[in-house]
Scaffold this motif. Sequence first.
Motif, PDB file in Angstrom:
ATOM      1  N   ALA A   4      -3.415  -8.324 -19.416  1.00 18.23           N
ATOM      2  CA  ALA A   4      -2.736  -7.257 -18.624  1.00 18.23           C
ATOM      3  C   ALA A   4      -2.662  -7.180 -17.558  1.00 18.23           C
ATOM      4  O   ALA A   4      -2.801  -7.071 -16.464  1.00 18.23           O
ATOM      5  N   GLY A   5      -4.360  -7.666 -17.207  1.00 21.43           N
ATOM      6  CA  GLY A   5      -4.806  -7.606 -15.486  1.00 21.43           C
ATOM      7  C   GLY A   5      -4.292  -8.505 -15.451  1.00 21.43           C
ATOM      8  O   GLY A   5      -4.161  -8.262 -13.799  1.00 21.43           O
ATOM      9  N   GLU A   6      -4.141  -9.680 -15.605  1.00 19.29           N
ATOM     10  CA  GLU A   6      -3.399 -10.837 -14.713  1.00 19.29           C
ATOM     11  C   GLU A   6      -2.075 -10.399 -14.451  1.00 19.29           C
ATOM     12  O   GLU A   6      -1.541 -10.812 -13.703  1.00 19.29           O
ATOM     13  N   ARG A   7      -0.961 -10.102 -15.511  1.00 18.68           N
ATOM     14  CA  ARG A   7       0.154  -9.795 -15.332  1.00 18.68           C
ATOM     15  C   ARG A   7       0.579  -8.319 -14.354  1.00 18.68           C
ATOM     16  O   ARG A   7       1.240  -8.874 -13.469  1.00 18.68           O
ATOM     17  N   GLU A   8      -0.545  -7.569 -13.925  1.00 19.94           N
ATOM     18  CA  GLU A   8      -0.514  -6.897 -13.461  1.00 19.94           C
ATOM     19  C   GLU A   8      -0.893  -6.802 -11.911  1.00 19.94           C
ATOM     20  O   GLU A   8       0.290  -6.509 -10.557  1.00 19.94           O
ATOM     21  N   ALA A   9      -1.643  -7.972 -12.129  1.00 17.73           N
ATOM     22  CA  ALA A   9      -2.151  -8.208 -10.034  1.00 17.73           C
ATOM     23  C   ALA A   9      -0.879  -9.808  -9.698  1.00 17.73           C
ATOM     24  O   ALA A   9      -0.717  -9.611  -8.459  1.00 17.73           O
ATOM     25  N   GLY A  12       2.202  -7.526  -7.441  1.00 15.70           N
ATOM     26  CA  GLY A  12       1.923  -6.996  -6.340  1.00 15.70           C
ATOM     27  C   GLY A  12       2.959  -8.221  -5.326  1.00 15.70           C
ATOM     28  O   GLY A  12       3.879  -7.606  -4.241  1.00 15.70           O
ATOM     29  N   PRO A  13       2.424  -9.598  -5.203  1.00 14.87           N
ATOM     30  CA  PRO A  13       2.941 -10.437  -4.263  1.00 14.87           C
ATOM     31  C   PRO A  13       5.182 -10.091  -4.771  1.00 14.87           C
ATOM     32  O   PRO A  13       5.797 -10.171  -4.153  1.00 14.87           O
ATOM     33  N   MET A  14       4.843 -10.042  -6.311  1.00 14.58           N
ATOM     34  CA  MET A  14       6.510  -9.284  -6.761  1.00 14.58           C
ATOM     35  C   MET A  14       7.257  -8.492  -6.199  1.00 14.58           C
ATOM     36  O   MET A  14       7.810  -8.430  -5.458  1.00 14.58           O
ATOM     37  N   MET A  19      11.135  -6.551  -1.911  1.00  9.97           N
ATOM     38  CA  MET A  19      10.740  -5.878  -0.960  1.00  9.97           C
ATOM     39  C   MET A  19      11.625  -6.889   0.688  1.00  9.97           C
ATOM     40  O   MET A  19      12.437  -6.308   0.920  1.00  9.97           O
ATOM     41  N   LEU A  20      10.972  -8.063   0.183  1.00 11.64           N
ATOM     42  CA  LEU A  20      11.403  -8.423   1.971  1.00 11.64           C
ATOM     43  C   LEU A  20      13.343  -9.239   1.407  1.00 11.64           C
ATOM     44  O   LEU A  20      13.661  -9.344   2.272  1.00 11.64           O
ATOM     45  N   ALA A  21      12.948  -9.576   0.433  1.00  7.74           N
ATOM     46  CA  ALA A  21      14.684  -9.921   0.022  1.00  7.74           C
ATOM     47  C   ALA A  21      15.450  -8.887  -0.018  1.00  7.74           C
ATOM     48  O   ALA A  21      16.789  -8.998   0.399  1.00  7.74           O
ATOM     49  N   VAL A  53       5.344   1.101  -2.971  1.00  2.52           N
ATOM     50  CA  VAL A  53       4.420   0.234  -4.122  1.00  2.52           C
ATOM     51  C   VAL A  53       3.711  -0.493  -3.789  1.00  2.52           C
ATOM     52  O   VAL A  53       2.472  -0.548  -4.487  1.00  2.52           O
ATOM     53  N   VAL A  54       4.316  -1.583  -3.116  1.00  2.00           N
ATOM     54  CA  VAL A  54       3.422  -2.642  -2.017  1.00  2.00           C
ATOM     55  C   VAL A  54       2.674  -1.588  -2.110  1.00  2.00           C
ATOM     56  O   VAL A  54       1.156  -2.224  -1.421  1.00  2.00           O
ATOM     57  N   PHE A  55       2.328  -1.215  -0.537  1.00  2.65           N
ATOM     58  CA  PHE A  55       1.577  -0.620   0.311  1.00  2.65           C
ATOM     59  C   PHE A  55       0.576   0.234  -0.758  1.00  2.65           C
ATOM     60  O   PHE A  55      -0.780   0.007  -0.960  1.00  2.65           O
TER      61      PHE A  55
END
Length: 196
Positions: A4-9, A12-14, A19-21, A53-55
């Motif tokens: 779950a922690g790996e999925r949460e980490a 963030g980049p997603m 946002m950029l896309a 969200v990213v911030f």
Amino acid sequence: MTVAGEREANRGPMYGGLMLASAATILGLRASDAIDATTAYMLALVPVALMFVVFRRARRSATKGPGASTAVARYLTGIFASSLAYMFGLGIALWAWRSLEPSTVLTWALAMLPIAPILWMIWVMGRYIVEEQDEYLRHRAIIASLVGLGFVLAIGSFWGFLETFELVPHMPGWWAVPVWAAGTAVGHLWQHRRDR
């Protein structure tokens, strides 16, 4: 790290990529006249919401756990606030300039709306480099900034040569800031992935 922690980490980049896309899609639609300016401004709320969200995720990551840094937290807050000020200042300035036929004096004032946040961003970045005590985190920030600078130099030179030979339309110089920001984000993501 748990699954779950790996999925949460990984989310963030997603969100940063989304946002950029979304911003690039809106800019592309606007540049091709597929949407009008009003629609583009309304759709711009999507990347702005994703930026929140990213911030929030980045700030939470910077203030908790191993490697927590108050300098990073201050940097993220400053960059987020100055980025919002830049986007809103640019939008207001362009809208007012196109819609209101302002005087020369007012046009100068409108031009300052996005310029002041850019200067603020530069100050925030410089302050972070001076305040960060962790040499590794400072190094990562400098590398990410250099990747962003590389994007500006590469894309600006590429477009400039195409423009010189009249193959593409003129691009205003203020595009350097969004290109630098996108490149810096890529630099951070690249380092994040590399170090995992």
